[in-house]
Each structure stands twice: as structure tokens, then as C-alpha cells.
Design a protein around this motif. Structure first.
Motif, PDB file in Angstrom:
ATOM      1  N   ASN A  61     -39.015  16.762  -1.716  1.00  0.00           N
ATOM      2  CA  ASN A  61     -38.233  15.536  -1.625  1.00  0.00           C
ATOM      3  C   ASN A  61     -39.072  14.384  -2.151  1.00  0.00           C
ATOM      4  OD1 ASN A  61     -36.050  16.803  -0.240  1.00  0.00           O
ATOM      5  ND2 ASN A  61     -37.260  16.741   1.632  1.00  0.00           N
ATOM      6  N   VAL A  62     -38.497  13.537  -2.986  1.00  0.00           N
ATOM      7  CA  VAL A  62     -39.197  12.386  -3.546  1.00  0.00           C
ATOM      8  C   VAL A  62     -38.401  11.132  -3.227  1.00  0.00           C
ATOM      9  CG1 VAL A  62     -40.184  11.329  -5.615  1.00  0.00           C
ATOM     10  CG2 VAL A  62     -40.024  13.823  -5.457  1.00  0.00           C
ATOM     11  N   SER A  63     -39.072  10.131  -2.670  1.00  0.00           N
ATOM     12  CA  SER A  63     -38.386   8.886  -2.333  1.00  0.00           C
ATOM     13  C   SER A  63     -39.381   7.733  -2.298  1.00  0.00           C
ATOM     14  CB  SER A  63     -37.700   9.002  -0.969  1.00  0.00           C
ATOM     15  OG  SER A  63     -38.671   9.146   0.062  1.00  0.00           O
ATOM     16  N   GLU A  64     -38.850   6.538  -2.288  1.00  0.00           N
ATOM     17  CA  GLU A  64     -39.679   5.368  -2.032  1.00  0.00           C
ATOM     18  C   GLU A  64     -40.110   5.429  -0.568  1.00  0.00           C
ATOM     19  OE1 GLU A  64     -38.950   0.612  -1.718  1.00  0.00           O
ATOM     20  OE2 GLU A  64     -38.213   1.599  -3.530  1.00  0.00           O
ATOM     21  N   ALA A  65     -41.353   5.080  -0.309  1.00  0.00           N
ATOM     22  CA  ALA A  65     -41.855   5.109   1.070  1.00  0.00           C
ATOM     23  C   ALA A  65     -41.041   4.146   1.933  1.00  0.00           C
ATOM     24  CB  ALA A  65     -43.334   4.725   1.093  1.00  0.00           C
ATOM     25  N   PRO A  66     -40.516   4.605   3.068  1.00  0.00           N
ATOM     26  CA  PRO A  66     -39.765   3.733   3.962  1.00  0.00           C
ATOM     27  C   PRO A  66     -40.695   3.049   4.980  1.00  0.00           C
ATOM     28  CG  PRO A  66     -39.466   6.013   4.628  1.00  0.00           C
ATOM     29  CD  PRO A  66     -40.415   6.020   3.460  1.00  0.00           C
ATOM     30  N   GLU A  67     -40.558   1.760   5.119  1.00  0.00           N
ATOM     31  CA  GLU A  67     -41.425   1.021   6.036  1.00  0.00           C
ATOM     32  C   GLU A  67     -41.209   1.473   7.481  1.00  0.00           C
ATOM     33  OE1 GLU A  67     -43.144  -3.488   6.366  1.00  0.00           O
ATOM     34  OE2 GLU A  67     -41.014  -3.262   5.942  1.00  0.00           O
ATOM     35  N   ARG A  68     -42.336   1.529   8.243  1.00  0.00           N
ATOM     36  CA  ARG A  68     -42.358   1.861   9.666  1.00  0.00           C
ATOM     37  C   ARG A  68     -41.937   3.301   9.949  1.00  0.00           C
ATOM     38  NH1 ARG A  68     -45.830   0.159  11.744  1.00  0.00           N
ATOM     39  NH2 ARG A  68     -45.007   0.688  13.762  1.00  0.00           N
ATOM     40  N   MET A  83     -45.244  -4.479  -3.815  1.00  0.00           N
ATOM     41  CA  MET A  83     -45.819  -4.581  -2.476  1.00  0.00           C
ATOM     42  C   MET A  83     -46.937  -3.560  -2.306  1.00  0.00           C
ATOM     43  SD  MET A  83     -42.602  -5.203   0.076  1.00  0.00           S
ATOM     44  CE  MET A  83     -41.443  -4.074  -0.664  1.00  0.00           C
ATOM     45  N   HIS A  84     -47.964  -3.949  -1.557  1.00  0.00           N
ATOM     46  CA  HIS A  84     -48.987  -2.976  -1.188  1.00  0.00           C
ATOM     47  C   HIS A  84     -48.397  -2.011  -0.173  1.00  0.00           C
ATOM     48  CE1 HIS A  84     -52.084  -5.096  -3.295  1.00  0.00           C
ATOM     49  NE2 HIS A  84     -52.027  -6.161  -2.522  1.00  0.00           N
ATOM     50  N   LEU A  85     -48.770  -0.749  -0.274  1.00  0.00           N
ATOM     51  CA  LEU A  85     -48.374   0.267   0.692  1.00  0.00           C
ATOM     52  C   LEU A  85     -49.604   0.659   1.488  1.00  0.00           C
ATOM     53  CD1 LEU A  85     -46.271   2.295   1.811  1.00  0.00           C
ATOM     54  CD2 LEU A  85     -46.991   3.873  -0.015  1.00  0.00           C
ATOM     55  N   LEU A  86     -49.487   0.614   2.814  1.00  0.00           N
ATOM     56  CA  LEU A  86     -50.594   0.960   3.699  1.00  0.00           C
ATOM     57  C   LEU A  86     -50.139   1.995   4.716  1.00  0.00           C
ATOM     58  CD1 LEU A  86     -50.472  -2.448   3.430  1.00  0.00           C
ATOM     59  CD2 LEU A  86     -52.695  -2.137   4.446  1.00  0.00           C
ATOM     60  N   ILE A  87     -51.121   2.686   5.288  1.00  0.00           N
ATOM     61  CA  ILE A  87     -50.874   3.539   6.446  1.00  0.00           C
ATOM     62  C   ILE A  87     -51.461   2.808   7.652  1.00  0.00           C
ATOM     63  CG2 ILE A  87     -51.202   5.800   7.507  1.00  0.00           C
ATOM     64  CD1 ILE A  87     -49.730   5.986   4.865  1.00  0.00           C
ATOM     65  N   GLU A  88     -50.620   2.481   8.613  1.00  0.00           N
ATOM     66  CA  GLU A  88     -51.070   1.787   9.821  1.00  0.00           C
ATOM     67  C   GLU A  88     -51.808   2.752  10.749  1.00  0.00           C
ATOM     68  OE1 GLU A  88     -51.068  -1.279  10.395  1.00  0.00           O
ATOM     69  OE2 GLU A  88     -49.417  -2.246   9.355  1.00  0.00           O
ATOM     70  N   THR A  89     -52.493   2.214  11.742  1.00  0.00           N
ATOM     71  CA  THR A  89     -53.266   3.052  12.661  1.00  0.00           C
ATOM     72  C   THR A  89     -52.382   4.032  13.433  1.00  0.00           C
ATOM     73  OG1 THR A  89     -53.175   1.310  14.329  1.00  0.00           O
ATOM     74  CG2 THR A  89     -55.132   1.391  12.941  1.00  0.00           C
ATOM     75  N   ASP A  90     -51.078   3.720  13.564  1.00  0.00           N
ATOM     76  CA  ASP A  90     -50.166   4.653  14.240  1.00  0.00           C
ATOM     77  C   ASP A  90     -49.609   5.706  13.282  1.00  0.00           C
ATOM     78  OD1 ASP A  90     -48.303   3.249  12.730  1.00  0.00           O
ATOM     79  OD2 ASP A  90     -47.157   2.491  14.448  1.00  0.00           O
ATOM     80  N   ARG A  92     -47.866   5.213  10.475  1.00  0.00           N
ATOM     81  CA  ARG A  92     -46.612   4.842   9.804  1.00  0.00           C
ATOM     82  C   ARG A  92     -46.900   3.990   8.567  1.00  0.00           C
ATOM     83  NH1 ARG A  92     -42.224   5.565  13.533  1.00  0.00           N
ATOM     84  NH2 ARG A  92     -43.026   6.081  15.597  1.00  0.00           N
ATOM     85  N   PHE A  93     -45.939   4.008   7.647  1.00  0.00           N
ATOM     86  CA  PHE A  93     -46.054   3.171   6.463  1.00  0.00           C
ATOM     87  C   PHE A  93     -45.881   1.702   6.834  1.00  0.00           C
ATOM     88  CE2 PHE A  93     -44.278   7.020   4.191  1.00  0.00           C
ATOM     89  CZ  PHE A  93     -45.426   7.283   3.455  1.00  0.00           C
ATOM     90  N   ALA A  94     -46.598   0.853   6.129  1.00  0.00           N
ATOM     91  CA  ALA A  94     -46.418  -0.592   6.248  1.00  0.00           C
ATOM     92  C   ALA A  94     -46.509  -1.187   4.847  1.00  0.00           C
ATOM     93  CB  ALA A  94     -47.481  -1.207   7.145  1.00  0.00           C
ATOM     94  N   PHE A  95     -45.821  -2.308   4.647  1.00  0.00           N
ATOM     95  CA  PHE A  95     -45.839  -3.016   3.374  1.00  0.00           C
ATOM     96  C   PHE A  95     -46.555  -4.351   3.549  1.00  0.00           C
ATOM     97  CE2 PHE A  95     -41.362  -1.095   2.483  1.00  0.00           C
ATOM     98  CZ  PHE A  95     -41.923   0.145   2.263  1.00  0.00           C
ATOM     99  N   SER A  96     -47.139  -4.830   2.462  1.00  0.00           N
ATOM    100  CA  SER A  96     -47.801  -6.131   2.482  1.00  0.00           C
ATOM    101  C   SER A  96     -47.592  -6.816   1.137  1.00  0.00           C
ATOM    102  CB  SER A  96     -49.303  -5.959   2.739  1.00  0.00           C
ATOM    103  OG  SER A  96     -49.992  -7.157   2.461  1.00  0.00           O
ATOM    104  N   THR A  97     -47.392  -8.131   1.199  1.00  0.00           N
ATOM    105  CA  THR A  97     -47.291  -8.925  -0.028  1.00  0.00           C
ATOM    106  C   THR A  97     -48.534  -9.795  -0.203  1.00  0.00           C
ATOM    107  OG1 THR A  97     -46.049 -10.625   1.163  1.00  0.00           O
ATOM    108  CG2 THR A  97     -44.767  -8.973  -0.062  1.00  0.00           C
ATOM    109  N   GLU A  98     -49.636  -9.367   0.420  1.00  0.00           N
ATOM    110  CA  GLU A  98     -50.887 -10.107   0.242  1.00  0.00           C
ATOM    111  C   GLU A  98     -51.289 -10.084  -1.226  1.00  0.00           C
ATOM    112  OE1 GLU A  98     -53.980  -9.054   2.938  1.00  0.00           O
ATOM    113  OE2 GLU A  98     -52.693  -9.229   4.691  1.00  0.00           O
TER     114      GLU A  98
END
Length: 193
Positions: A61-68, A83-90, A92-98
Motif C-alpha cells: 500500500n502506498v499513500s501520503e503519510a497521515p498525521e497523528r 511540510m517536514h515529516l517527523l516521527i513523534e516519541t509516541d 506517530r507521524f507529525a508534520f511541521s512547517t518550520e
């Protein structure tokens, strides 16, 4: 049987990356046991069409990473455009516009650094073709936490600067031609190449 050591794969590509990612994803086994999370430097904000093109060439399966949402095995996730894509400590995916990193958003280093903090020795990092040095420091972070580093052979890259920088800064456990990257990941997963 997949190595219990690994839990996820992160991949970074820039110039020439659309073809490189398509080649890599097409080679992955249908029972690939880990999530694959990819950053491609692209001018588009909408990666859904790109995800569909990749999905037509791989059983995964290929998709855009879903936030949270936490990445799941057997799925390929693409960083959203702009947007930056990160893996949070829990986990889950997170996005950032830094701010852009290495002139890029999404940045490969940002994903690799955050994933290295979460997955530690359970992470495989892959740096593909590209015309800058994004991903080199992130790959170094992966290796410093016990993860595995794979770099495309710069001689086979459409743009050799990015894999060459990764080798200079981080080194690698494997340096492979593009066509051998997917089969190597399958072998690490205990699957037929």
C-alpha cells in the motif's frame, strides 16, 4: 522470518528520485514486514498522484503519510509536499512547517533524525540519488543509534552528490547499485530477493 531487530525503513531521495523510488518500491516483497517512510524533494504540494503511480508498481500500500497515525507494516508512506515529516516519541507521524533544512521541506535529515530517536537500532536508513547533502547527517544519526545505513552507489545515481555526501559524512553498511537495494531489503527481512 524477518529480523526482529528492525522495525522501520526510512528513505530519502532528491534529483532523480522519482525513478529511484519507483525501482526500489517495485522490488519490495508483498509480505515486506516493516513500514517504509520516504521523503522525495519535489516541487509539488500534492503527492497523492505520485502515490498512485508508485502503488501501480508494488504490491504494498502506498499513500501520503497521515498525521497523528502510527506507520504500519507493509505500507509505504510518502512525506507530504511542503511540510517536514517527523516521527513523534509516541511513534506517530507529525508534520511541521518550520524553516527549510538543506533548502528543502520536507527534509530527509528531519525525518531521519526523528525516526532514529524513536526506532534507534531498529531503523534502516536508505539514501538515494540527489543533488545536495540532505540525508547525510540524518544517516549519521541513524548509525550512531545502532541503526543500519544503506546508500545507493553514487556511480549509479542520476545525481551522485547526495549519496556521495552520505558516504563522506555517515559511511554505510551497504553501498549498492539501485537495482540491488530492494532485494537487499528483502533479504534483511528474511524474504526471497
Amino acid at each position: 522470518m524477518p529480523s526482529r531487530r528492525y522495525r522501520a525503513v526510512v528513505v530519502g531521495a532528491s534529483l532523480g528520485g522519482f525513478h529511484a523510488l519507483r525501482t526500489l518500491f517495485a522490488a519490495l516483497h508483498g509480505r515486506f514486514p516493516w513500514p517504509v517512510i520516504a521523503v522525495l524533494h519535489t516541487a509539488t504540494e500534492d503527492v497523492s498522484d505520485m502515490a498512485q503511480l508508485y502503488a501501480a508498481r508494488t504490491p504494498l500500500n502506498v499513500s501520503e503519510a497521515p498525521e497523528r497515525v502510527a506507520p504500519q507494516a507493509g505500507n509505504v508512506y510518502l512525506a507530504p509536499g511542503g511540510m517536514h515529516l517527523l516521527i513523534e516519541t509516541d511513534g506517530r507521524f507529525a508534520f511541521s512547517t518550520e524553516a527549510r533544512v538543506n533548502f528543502s521541506r520536507p527534509s530527509i535529515d528531519v525525518l531521519f533524525d526523528s525516526a532514529a530517536d524513536v526506532y534507534r537500532s531498529g531503523l534502516i536508513g536508505v539514501v538515494l540519488t540527489g543533488a545536495n547533502d540532505d540525508g547525510a547527517r540524518g544517516l549519521s544519526a541513524i548509525r550512531s543509534r545502532g541503526g543500519l545505513a544503506i546508500v545507493q552507489n553514487p556511480a549509479t545515481a542520476e545525481a551522485p552528490s547526495m549519496p556521495a555526501a552520505a558516504l563522506d559524512i555517515a559511511g554505510a553498511d551497504y553501498v549498492l547499485d539501485l537495482e540491488k537495494l530492494g532485494p537487499q531489503l528483502n533479504r534483511l527481512a528474511g524474504l526471497d530477493a
